[in-house]
Enzyme design. Structure first.
Site, PDB file in Angstrom:
ATOM      1  N   ARG A 180      -6.749   6.966  -8.125  1.00  0.00           N
ATOM      2  CA  ARG A 180      -5.794   5.961  -7.707  1.00  0.00           C
ATOM      3  C   ARG A 180      -6.249   4.621  -8.224  1.00  0.00           C
ATOM      4  NH1 ARG A 180      -7.370   3.176  -2.991  1.00  0.00           N
ATOM      5  NH2 ARG A 180      -5.204   2.669  -2.553  1.00  0.00           N
TER       6      ARG A 180
ATOM      7  N   TYR B 169       0.835  -1.203   0.000  1.00  0.00           N
ATOM      8  CA  TYR B 169       0.000   0.000   0.000  1.00  0.00           C
ATOM      9  C   TYR B 169       0.866   1.247   0.000  1.00  0.00           C
ATOM     10  CZ  TYR B 169      -3.841  -3.103   1.453  1.00  0.00           C
ATOM     11  OH  TYR B 169      -4.785  -4.085   1.527  1.00  0.00           O
TER      12      TYR B 169
HETATM   13  C1  HEM Z   1     -10.299  -0.150   0.975  1.00  0.00           C
HETATM   14  C2  HEM Z   1     -13.744   3.213   0.391  1.00  0.00           C
HETATM   15  C3  HEM Z   1     -10.371   6.637  -0.220  1.00  0.00           C
HETATM   16  C4  HEM Z   1      -6.947   3.317   0.477  1.00  0.00           C
HETATM   17  C5  HEM Z   1     -11.523   0.485   0.935  1.00  0.00           C
HETATM   18  C6  HEM Z   1     -12.800  -0.163   1.172  1.00  0.00           C
HETATM   19  C7  HEM Z   1     -13.751   0.779   0.985  1.00  0.00           C
HETATM   20  C8  HEM Z   1     -13.099   2.020   0.657  1.00  0.00           C
HETATM   21  C9  HEM Z   1     -15.257   0.589   1.104  1.00  0.00           C
HETATM   22  C10 HEM Z   1     -13.017  -1.636   1.533  1.00  0.00           C
HETATM   23  C11 HEM Z   1     -12.891  -1.808   3.045  1.00  0.00           C
HETATM   24  C12 HEM Z   1     -13.398  -3.172   3.502  1.00  0.00           C
HETATM   25  O1  HEM Z   1     -12.669  -4.164   3.383  1.00  0.00           O
HETATM   26  O2  HEM Z   1     -14.528  -3.250   4.007  1.00  0.00           O
HETATM   27  C13 HEM Z   1     -13.124   4.420   0.166  1.00  0.00           C
HETATM   28  C14 HEM Z   1     -13.816   5.669  -0.082  1.00  0.00           C
HETATM   29  C15 HEM Z   1     -12.870   6.639  -0.235  1.00  0.00           C
HETATM   30  C16 HEM Z   1     -11.573   5.989  -0.118  1.00  0.00           C
HETATM   31  C17 HEM Z   1     -15.329   5.831  -0.113  1.00  0.00           C
HETATM   32  C18 HEM Z   1     -12.999   8.113  -0.481  1.00  0.00           C
HETATM   33  C19 HEM Z   1     -14.023   8.840  -0.127  1.00  0.00           C
HETATM   34  C20 HEM Z   1      -9.157   6.040  -0.083  1.00  0.00           C
HETATM   35  C21 HEM Z   1      -7.887   6.711  -0.177  1.00  0.00           C
HETATM   36  C22 HEM Z   1      -6.912   5.769   0.013  1.00  0.00           C
HETATM   37  C23 HEM Z   1      -7.584   4.509   0.245  1.00  0.00           C
HETATM   38  C24 HEM Z   1      -7.702   8.191  -0.452  1.00  0.00           C
HETATM   39  C25 HEM Z   1      -5.394   5.887  -0.006  1.00  0.00           C
HETATM   40  C26 HEM Z   1      -4.725   6.940  -0.237  1.00  0.00           C
HETATM   41  C27 HEM Z   1      -7.552   2.091   0.623  1.00  0.00           C
HETATM   42  C28 HEM Z   1      -6.835   0.834   0.707  1.00  0.00           C
HETATM   43  C29 HEM Z   1      -7.801  -0.165   0.831  1.00  0.00           C
HETATM   44  C30 HEM Z   1      -9.090   0.507   0.839  1.00  0.00           C
HETATM   45  C31 HEM Z   1      -5.322   0.649   0.659  1.00  0.00           C
HETATM   46  C32 HEM Z   1      -7.542  -1.678   0.870  1.00  0.00           C
HETATM   47  C33 HEM Z   1      -7.721  -2.170  -0.559  1.00  0.00           C
HETATM   48  C34 HEM Z   1      -7.281  -3.575  -0.875  1.00  0.00           C
HETATM   49  O3  HEM Z   1      -6.271  -4.066  -0.361  1.00  0.00           O
HETATM   50  O4  HEM Z   1      -7.916  -4.199  -1.759  1.00  0.00           O
HETATM   51  N1  HEM Z   1     -11.733   1.809   0.644  1.00  0.00           N
HETATM   52  N2  HEM Z   1     -11.784   4.653   0.116  1.00  0.00           N
HETATM   53  N3  HEM Z   1      -8.926   4.712   0.186  1.00  0.00           N
HETATM   54  N4  HEM Z   1      -8.905   1.863   0.690  1.00  0.00           N
HETATM   55 FE1  HEM Z   1     -10.339   3.252   0.450  1.00  0.00          FE
END
Ligand code: HEM
Length: 344
Positions: free
Chosen positions: A224, A38
């Site tokens: 991203r 990450y």
């Molecule tokens: C995972 C939503 C912004 C990094 C997730 C998950 C959701 C989500 C729903 C899945 C969590 C789960 O397992 O239940 C959002 C929303 C965002 C946002 C709505 C903006 C409003 C960001 C930003 C970053 C980020 C800005 C990084 C700079 C991550 C990472 C994961 C993740 C690293 C794990 C993904 C994986 O390994 O597959 N996010 N996110 N997110 N998010 Fe976000």
């Protein structure tokens, strides 16, 4: 139907999904290096990038019609996939304006928007929609404004309200997600909905990500890439339907991994919305089977190394443990240990 779109395909059993050579070449391969962890991988969402799928505000590809059909089917089976809390009405109209404006600008042969004050006319040729309505008057549309438009777009969308120096997931339409649920996350804060993710919190990524987004400006969207793997070309890998798709992961073998295992890439774009000051989170999902990844020299070598050396906590979180070894085994034959150049 426009010949550029596939008219048939199935994102549920019996699965049938193919990518043309052109679609393979516009796949947003997410790994700039041989190792993945990450990071703060946020860049301006400008109409430029290594592959064509990055060069439009909302990417429309050959799967558009079939994906919209699948989305309609999921919504008819489970209307709870689209929820918008009442205080997000202004954000709904913001979304309508952004979506109609950018689609008609990026694809003038497919979509057309004309405006006369608040009297608007929206034409969506691939889906055969010609809708006159009054901007700001929900009664003039067949669905609530956000739902009307999100049904006509590939991918998922959530609306985040900004209050108390935080973001709150107060609406969305989520039908092609990697194992998370809008119903569960609705009303949660940025830190709360990210709580299941390993490592990233300790690395400070969520603190920095939130601080960055709170300052996001209208007209300066960012993007991203995120990735995971999915067995079968299934868009709807939701917790709601885990009993349908979860067991497929145990069916991967050394022989079928090339066809069953898909690299799932999410092109995530974030927009500040002008009237509501809300943030739109758009997630466009691309699925490519390993056999198609293997057509591109750099991709097959790199994916092999990324999967082989993936941090166990990420492998577990992404749900890869049951079949990762089979995917690595299939890809290993292409990796001659030569160094790769940086970049995609
Ligand atoms: C995972 C939503 C912004 C990094 C997730 C998950 C959701 C989500 C729903 C899945 C969590 C789960 O397992 O239940 C959002 C929303 C965002 C946002 C709505 C903006 C409003 C960001 C930003 C970053 C980020 C800005 C990084 C700079 C991550 C990472 C994961 C993740 C690293 C794990 C993904 C994986 O390994 O597959 N996010 N996110 N997110 N998010 Fe976000």
């Amino acid at each position: 139907i426009d010949t550029r779109f596939r008219s048939a395909g199935s994102y549920r059993a019996p699965y049938h999904m193919e990518n043309s050579d052109a679609a393979i070449l516009r796949f947003p391969f997410p790994f700039p290096e041989d190792h993945y962890m990450y990071s703060m991988n946020i860049e301006p969402h400008v109409k430029a990038g290594a592959v064509d799928s990055l060069r439009r505000t909302f990417d429309v590809d050959e799967h558009y019609v079939v994906e919209c059909r699948e989305k309609a089917r999921i919504l008819s089976e489970d209307p709870g996939r689209c929820i918008v809390l009442p205080h997000m009405r202004a954000a709904e109209w913001d979304f309508v304006e952004l979506a109609m404006g950018s689609l008609s600008e990026d694809y003038p042969d497919l979509f057309h928007l004309s405006r006369d004050g608040t009297r608007w006319r929206w034409i969506n040729r691939p889906l055969n929609i010609d809708q006159h309505f009054v901007f700001g008057d929900a009664g003039t549309l067949p669905y609530a404004p956000f739902e009307f438009m999100a049904r006509q777009m590939q991918g998922d969308f959530t609306l985040q309200d900004q209050r108390d120096n935080d973001l709150w997931m107060d609406g969305g339409m989520v039908t092609s997600q990697a194992d998370w649920s809008l119903k569960f996350d609705l009303g949660m804060s940025f830190g709360q909905w990210h709580a299941p993710v390993p490592k990233a919190g300790e690395m400070g990524i969520f603190d920095r990500g939130l601080r960055f987004l709170l300052m996001l400006q209208h007209g300066r969207p960012v993007r991203r890439l995120n990735w995971t793997m999915t067995v079968n070309p299934r868009l709807d890998t939701s917790p709601e339907n885990f009993t349908i798709w979860g067991r497929d992961r145990a069916g991967v073998t050394g022989d079928n991994a090339r066809d069953l295992v898909h690299l799932r890439v999410e092109l995530q774009a974030l927009f500040r919305l002008p009237r509501s000051n809300a943030i739109l989170f758009a997630v466009r999902c691309y699925l490519l089977p390993l056999r198609d990844i293997a057509l591109v020299h750099k991709w097959r070598i790199r994916l092999h190394r990324v999967l082989r050396d993936l941090d166990p906590a990420l492998s577990a979180y992404k749900g890869l443990d049951l079949y990762r070894a089979h995917a690595v085994h299939y890809l290993a034959r292409f990796d001659n240990n030569e160094p790769t150049s940086k970049g995609i």
